[in-house]
Design a protein around this motif. Structure first.
Motif, PDB file in Angstrom:
ATOM      1  N   GLN A  18      -5.723  -6.785   5.476  1.00 38.17           N
ATOM      2  CA  GLN A  18      -6.957  -6.345   4.802  1.00 38.17           C
ATOM      3  C   GLN A  18      -8.131  -6.312   5.770  1.00 38.17           C
ATOM      4  OE1 GLN A  18      -6.950  -9.298   1.772  1.00 38.17           O
ATOM      5  NE2 GLN A  18      -5.608  -8.141   0.403  1.00 38.17           N
ATOM      6  N   LYS A  19      -8.194  -7.319   6.637  1.00 36.10           N
ATOM      7  CA  LYS A  19      -9.296  -7.365   7.618  1.00 36.10           C
ATOM      8  C   LYS A  19      -9.247  -6.146   8.527  1.00 36.10           C
ATOM      9  CE  LYS A  19      -9.910 -12.246   8.636  1.00 36.10           C
ATOM     10  NZ  LYS A  19      -9.513 -13.148   9.691  1.00 36.10           N
ATOM     11  N   PHE A  20      -8.047  -5.759   8.925  1.00 41.84           N
ATOM     12  CA  PHE A  20      -7.894  -4.588   9.799  1.00 41.84           C
ATOM     13  C   PHE A  20      -8.408  -3.335   9.115  1.00 41.84           C
ATOM     14  CE2 PHE A  20      -4.882  -0.973  10.422  1.00 41.84           C
ATOM     15  CZ  PHE A  20      -5.466  -0.470  11.572  1.00 41.84           C
ATOM     16  N   TYR A  21      -7.998  -3.122   7.839  1.00 41.47           N
ATOM     17  CA  TYR A  21      -8.434  -1.893   7.174  1.00 41.47           C
ATOM     18  C   TYR A  21      -9.938  -1.892   6.932  1.00 41.47           C
ATOM     19  CZ  TYR A  21      -3.706  -0.107   6.885  1.00 41.47           C
ATOM     20  OH  TYR A  21      -2.465   0.386   7.213  1.00 41.47           O
ATOM     21  N   SER A  22     -10.529  -3.057   6.748  1.00 41.17           N
ATOM     22  CA  SER A  22     -11.987  -3.041   6.579  1.00 41.17           C
ATOM     23  C   SER A  22     -12.666  -2.766   7.928  1.00 41.17           C
ATOM     24  CB  SER A  22     -12.493  -4.301   5.875  1.00 41.17           C
ATOM     25  OG  SER A  22     -12.771  -5.311   6.781  1.00 41.17           O
ATOM     26  N   GLU A  23     -12.070  -3.234   9.012  1.00 44.98           N
ATOM     27  CA  GLU A  23     -12.603  -2.909  10.346  1.00 44.98           C
ATOM     28  C   GLU A  23     -12.495  -1.401  10.607  1.00 44.98           C
ATOM     29  OE1 GLU A  23     -13.949  -5.359  12.360  1.00 44.98           O
ATOM     30  OE2 GLU A  23     -14.652  -3.624  13.523  1.00 44.98           O
ATOM     31  N   LEU A  24     -11.359  -0.827  10.198  1.00 44.77           N
ATOM     32  CA  LEU A  24     -11.177   0.618  10.385  1.00 44.77           C
ATOM     33  C   LEU A  24     -12.240   1.404   9.623  1.00 44.77           C
ATOM     34  CD1 LEU A  24      -7.501   1.903  10.165  1.00 44.77           C
ATOM     35  CD2 LEU A  24      -9.082   2.015  12.083  1.00 44.77           C
ATOM     36  N   LEU A  38      -1.897   6.841   9.672  1.00 51.05           N
ATOM     37  CA  LEU A  38      -2.644   8.108   9.678  1.00 51.05           C
ATOM     38  C   LEU A  38      -2.905   8.625   8.267  1.00 51.05           C
ATOM     39  CD1 LEU A  38      -0.828   9.860  12.631  1.00 51.05           C
ATOM     40  CD2 LEU A  38      -3.184   9.016  12.609  1.00 51.05           C
ATOM     41  N   LYS A  39      -2.017   8.287   7.343  1.00 51.49           N
ATOM     42  CA  LYS A  39      -2.228   8.731   5.954  1.00 51.49           C
ATOM     43  C   LYS A  39      -3.488   8.095   5.403  1.00 51.49           C
ATOM     44  CE  LYS A  39       2.331  10.019   4.385  1.00 51.49           C
ATOM     45  NZ  LYS A  39       3.437   9.087   4.691  1.00 51.49           N
ATOM     46  N   ARG A  40      -3.636   6.811   5.694  1.00 50.73           N
ATOM     47  CA  ARG A  40      -4.803   6.091   5.189  1.00 50.73           C
ATOM     48  C   ARG A  40      -6.018   6.338   6.049  1.00 50.73           C
ATOM     49  NH1 ARG A  40      -3.791  -0.058   3.066  1.00 50.73           N
ATOM     50  NH2 ARG A  40      -6.019  -0.357   2.727  1.00 50.73           N
ATOM     51  N   ALA A  41      -5.792   6.574   7.332  1.00 47.03           N
ATOM     52  CA  ALA A  41      -6.904   6.687   8.283  1.00 47.03           C
ATOM     53  C   ALA A  41      -6.631   7.821   9.266  1.00 47.03           C
ATOM     54  CB  ALA A  41      -7.078   5.359   9.025  1.00 47.03           C
ATOM     55  N   PRO A  42      -6.822   9.096   8.794  1.00 49.57           N
ATOM     56  CA  PRO A  42      -6.482  10.246   9.631  1.00 49.57           C
ATOM     57  C   PRO A  42      -7.350  10.379  10.884  1.00 49.57           C
ATOM     58  CG  PRO A  42      -7.466  10.939   7.532  1.00 49.57           C
ATOM     59  CD  PRO A  42      -7.260   9.473   7.441  1.00 49.57           C
ATOM     60  N   LEU A  68     -15.736   9.611  19.879  1.00 47.24           N
ATOM     61  CA  LEU A  68     -15.151   8.263  19.957  1.00 47.24           C
ATOM     62  C   LEU A  68     -13.635   8.328  19.734  1.00 47.24           C
ATOM     63  CD1 LEU A  68     -15.585   5.123  19.994  1.00 47.24           C
ATOM     64  CD2 LEU A  68     -15.753   5.264  17.495  1.00 47.24           C
ATOM     65  N   VAL A  69     -12.894   7.679  20.617  1.00 45.80           N
ATOM     66  CA  VAL A  69     -11.432   7.620  20.461  1.00 45.80           C
ATOM     67  C   VAL A  69     -11.066   6.269  19.835  1.00 45.80           C
ATOM     68  CG1 VAL A  69      -9.223   7.587  21.689  1.00 45.80           C
ATOM     69  CG2 VAL A  69     -11.048   9.168  22.410  1.00 45.80           C
ATOM     70  N   ILE A  70     -10.264   6.313  18.773  1.00 51.13           N
ATOM     71  CA  ILE A  70      -9.863   5.073  18.096  1.00 51.13           C
ATOM     72  C   ILE A  70      -8.352   4.880  18.253  1.00 51.13           C
ATOM     73  CG2 ILE A  70      -9.739   3.848  15.880  1.00 51.13           C
ATOM     74  CD1 ILE A  70     -12.262   5.390  15.050  1.00 51.13           C
ATOM     75  N   ALA A  71      -7.976   3.725  18.781  1.00 46.13           N
ATOM     76  CA  ALA A  71      -6.556   3.425  18.984  1.00 46.13           C
ATOM     77  C   ALA A  71      -6.184   2.169  18.201  1.00 46.13           C
ATOM     78  CB  ALA A  71      -6.270   3.223  20.462  1.00 46.13           C
ATOM     79  N   VAL A  72      -4.947   2.127  17.708  1.00 51.24           N
ATOM     80  CA  VAL A  72      -4.460   0.961  16.966  1.00 51.24           C
ATOM     81  C   VAL A  72      -3.154   0.486  17.617  1.00 51.24           C
ATOM     82  CG1 VAL A  72      -3.665   0.096  14.731  1.00 51.24           C
ATOM     83  CG2 VAL A  72      -5.468   1.837  14.819  1.00 51.24           C
ATOM     84  N   SER A  73      -3.107  -0.804  17.919  1.00 51.84           N
ATOM     85  CA  SER A  73      -1.904  -1.367  18.530  1.00 51.84           C
ATOM     86  C   SER A  73      -1.499  -2.614  17.758  1.00 51.84           C
ATOM     87  CB  SER A  73      -2.192  -1.717  19.993  1.00 51.84           C
ATOM     88  OG  SER A  73      -3.175  -2.734  20.037  1.00 51.84           O
ATOM     89  N   GLY A  74      -0.491  -3.304  18.239  1.00 49.56           N
ATOM     90  CA  GLY A  74      -0.117  -4.595  17.657  1.00 49.56           C
ATOM     91  C   GLY A  74       0.812  -4.477  16.460  1.00 49.56           C
ATOM     92  N   CYS A  75       0.848  -5.543  15.662  1.00 47.05           N
ATOM     93  CA  CYS A  75       1.907  -5.689  14.656  1.00 47.05           C
ATOM     94  C   CYS A  75       1.765  -4.735  13.476  1.00 47.05           C
ATOM     95  CB  CYS A  75       1.987  -7.145  14.203  1.00 47.05           C
ATOM     96  SG  CYS A  75       2.516  -8.230  15.556  1.00 47.05           S
ATOM     97  N   ILE A  76       0.535  -4.353  13.082  1.00 45.52           N
ATOM     98  CA  ILE A  76       0.426  -3.372  11.985  1.00 45.52           C
ATOM     99  C   ILE A  76       0.854  -2.004  12.495  1.00 45.52           C
ATOM    100  CG2 ILE A  76      -1.090  -2.254  10.304  1.00 45.52           C
ATOM    101  CD1 ILE A  76      -2.757  -4.771  10.195  1.00 45.52           C
ATOM    102  N   ALA A  77       0.478  -1.681  13.741  1.00 52.17           N
ATOM    103  CA  ALA A  77       0.902  -0.414  14.336  1.00 52.17           C
ATOM    104  C   ALA A  77       2.424  -0.352  14.384  1.00 52.17           C
ATOM    105  CB  ALA A  77       0.313  -0.271  15.744  1.00 52.17           C
ATOM    106  N   GLN A  78       3.047  -1.468  14.782  1.00 54.29           N
ATOM    107  CA  GLN A  78       4.506  -1.519  14.865  1.00 54.29           C
ATOM    108  C   GLN A  78       5.135  -1.340  13.487  1.00 54.29           C
ATOM    109  OE1 GLN A  78       6.145  -2.166  18.006  1.00 54.29           O
ATOM    110  NE2 GLN A  78       7.739  -1.230  16.786  1.00 54.29           N
ATOM    111  N   GLN A  79       4.562  -2.016  12.505  1.00 55.29           N
ATOM    112  CA  GLN A  79       5.124  -2.040  11.161  1.00 55.29           C
ATOM    113  C   GLN A  79       4.881  -0.729  10.419  1.00 55.29           C
ATOM    114  OE1 GLN A  79       4.167  -5.740   8.865  1.00 55.29           O
ATOM    115  NE2 GLN A  79       3.193  -4.296   7.485  1.00 55.29           N
ATOM    116  N   GLU A  80       3.686  -0.178  10.544  1.00 53.92           N
ATOM    117  CA  GLU A  80       3.310   0.971   9.718  1.00 53.92           C
ATOM    118  C   GLU A  80       3.470   2.305  10.435  1.00 53.92           C
ATOM    119  OE1 GLU A  80       2.499   0.700   6.461  1.00 53.92           O
ATOM    120  OE2 GLU A  80       2.993  -1.423   6.705  1.00 53.92           O
ATOM    121  N   GLY A  81       3.356   2.312  11.761  1.00 53.93           N
ATOM    122  CA  GLY A  81       3.498   3.566  12.522  1.00 53.93           C
ATOM    123  C   GLY A  81       2.600   4.664  11.978  1.00 53.93           C
ATOM    124  N   ASP A  82       3.190   5.859  11.770  1.00 57.30           N
ATOM    125  CA  ASP A  82       2.421   7.026  11.313  1.00 57.30           C
ATOM    126  C   ASP A  82       1.772   6.841   9.938  1.00 57.30           C
ATOM    127  OD1 ASP A  82       2.836   8.590  13.546  1.00 57.30           O
ATOM    128  OD2 ASP A  82       4.786   9.288  12.817  1.00 57.30           O
TER     129      ASP A  82
END
Ligand code: 5AD
Ligand code: SF4
Length: 442
Positions: free
Chosen positions: A55-61, A91-95, A74-88
């Motif tokens: 939840q904290k991540f999505y509020s930061e996004l 982008l649905k939630r945060a295009p 501005l370029v926005i990159a996402v890494s780490g465990c949510i990136a690993q778990q959710e992948g593409d």
């Protein structure tokens, strides 16, 4: 693109991954920006261990989306465990996200940056062969105390935990690579290393002669302990089922290894431990604590506790409370059970209502706060060996901060020339989260 800002959520493993991400970006010629507002690239290194972290991540996004509306380049990159778990799916939630990469793809970041304009973003989350042998540059924050990975991933599949899914199978780094990394850190002024792994006690499984020889964790500690100029060694995390007598002996005899262990108990009820797939019973855990304390009378202990695991009865919970009062840890990391995707615990019956979980969590926090404060106060009058890490948090000239062998923060007066050295400090006050003291002559 000239500057970057990395935002980090989660554990020490993630903090250190962020140091590597920063190292890779610095090697690409990017400068570190003070704030997200000043950065051309903002990278969020995420945690998915509990729902709250997601939840904290999505509020930061959400905040970054507003920033990007103002600064479209501005370029926005996402890494780490949510990136690993959710992948593409991110982008649905945060295009508006431009780059997504997983835990074993930090080395691919330069390629992702250079192909940025060419194609639609696509998550890169594969686990490449041999990732544990890649050596990545790191921009380390601490100049005195540093993290060093000794292994990646986890094979334990505790029934509540996403780590095996988001960090992959357990793989150990070669002992000679680890030693070389620590030696180069020492050459740059580092005096303390924290060896990182999800289960350091099983370090070395799967290593063979082509990896520079077999080596277990106590043997690795011996190798690192013999590095000249290094003053202290710590490690996280230990799994109780794999804590061996030879590790206890190595800790007790190697001078640089601090008498400090993080040994997650999770629950003191055997029913819960079985359902959690922890593969030890409470008595076995207590036996290991007994061995540690028998060899090191001033052993500092910390733990992780989960309350409200599915099926946890009042009695199960009371067992955990009794264990906290009995063991008297120096500190604990308490959590409410949180449902995680893919995990076995999702399918268990007896999920506990939120209000009960919250009440149990509040109570153990209160109980442990009392114990921690009592233990801190009990150190008044004692002399602690402190490794000076820098100025204290207030930044006042002449005020220094460091850690005792047990890992407690100690604040005291002294000259900055002492940074990076060991000093003896007599404790004058025990506070909630730290100790105050004064330097005594060695
Ligand atoms: N819910 C609550 N706590 C969890 N942990 C791991 N997964 C969960 C979960 N699903 C806690 C454990 C672990 C620590 C890193 O996080 O206590 O030791
Ligand atoms: Fe998660 Fe258990 Fe592995 Fe720790 S040992 S990372 S709690 S699965």
């Amino acid at each position: 693109m000239r500057s970057y800002k990395v935002l980090t959520f989660g554990c020490q493993m993630n903090e250190h991954d962020s140091e590597k991400i920063s190292g890779v970006l610095a090697a690409e010629g990017l400068a570190s920006a003070r704030d997200v507002e000043d950065a051309d690239l903002v990278l969020v290194n995420t945690c998915s261990i509990r729902e709250k972290a997601e939840q904290k991540f999505y509020s930061e996004l959400g905040k970054l989306r507003l920033l990007k509306e103002k600064h479209p380049s501005l370029v926005i990159a996402v890494s780490g465990c949510i990136a690993q778990q959710e992948g593409d799916r991110i982008l649905k939630r945060a295009p508006f996200v431009d780059i997504i990469f997983g835990n074993q793809n930090i080395k691919d970041l330069p390629g992702l940056l250079s192909s940025l304009d060419a194609k639609r973003p696509e998550a890169l989350t594969e686990f490449p062969e041999g990732y544990e042998h890649f050596i990545l540059p790191a921009e380390r924050r601490g100049s005195v105390a540093s993290f060093v990975n000794i292994m990646y991933g986890c094979n334990n599949y505790c029934s509540y935990c996403v780590v095996p899914y988001v960090r992959g199978r357990e793989r150990s780094r070669r002992p000679d690579d680890i030693v070389r990394e620590v030696e180069s850190l020492v050459a740059s002024g580092v005096r303390e290393v924290t060896l990182l792994g999800q289960n350091v006690n099983s370090y070395g499984m799967g290593l063979d002669n082509k990896d520079g020889g077999v080596c277990n964790f106590p043997e690795l500690l011996r190798l690192v302990d013999s590095i000249d100029g290094l003053l202290r060694i710590r490690f996280v995390t230990s799994h109780p089922k794999d804590l061996s007598d030879s590790l206890v002996e190595a800790m007790a005899t190697l001078p640089k290894v601090c008498e400090n262990i993080h040994l997650p108990l999770q629950s003191a009820s055997d029913n819960m431990l079985l359902a959690m797939n922890r593969r030890y019973g409470f008595l076995e855990y207590m036996d290991k604590i007994g061995r540690l304390r028998a060899e090191m009378s001033d052993m500092a202990l910390s733990t992780d506790i989960i309350v409200g695991f599915p099926g946890e009865t009042e009695e199960d919970y009371d067992n955990t409370v009794a264990a906290l009062r009995d063991i008297r840890y120096d500190s604990i990391f308490p959590f409410k059970y949180s449902r995680r995707p893919n995990t076995k615990a999702l399918t268990l019956s007896g999920h506990i209502p939120e209000d009960i979980k919250a009440a149990r969590l509040d109570e153990i926090i209160r109980i442990q706060n009392e114990i921690t404060e009592e233990k801190n106060r009990a150190r008044v009058g004692r002399v602690e060996e402190v490794l000076v890490e820098g100025q204290d948090r207030s930044g006042t000239p002449g005020r220094l901060s460091g850690r005792s062998r047990g890992g407690k923060v100690v604040n005291f007066e002294g000259d900055v020339s002492l940074v990076g050295t060991l000093v003896d400090v007599r404790i004058t006050e025990g506070k909630k989260h730290s100790l105050m003291g004064e330097i005594v002559q060695r």
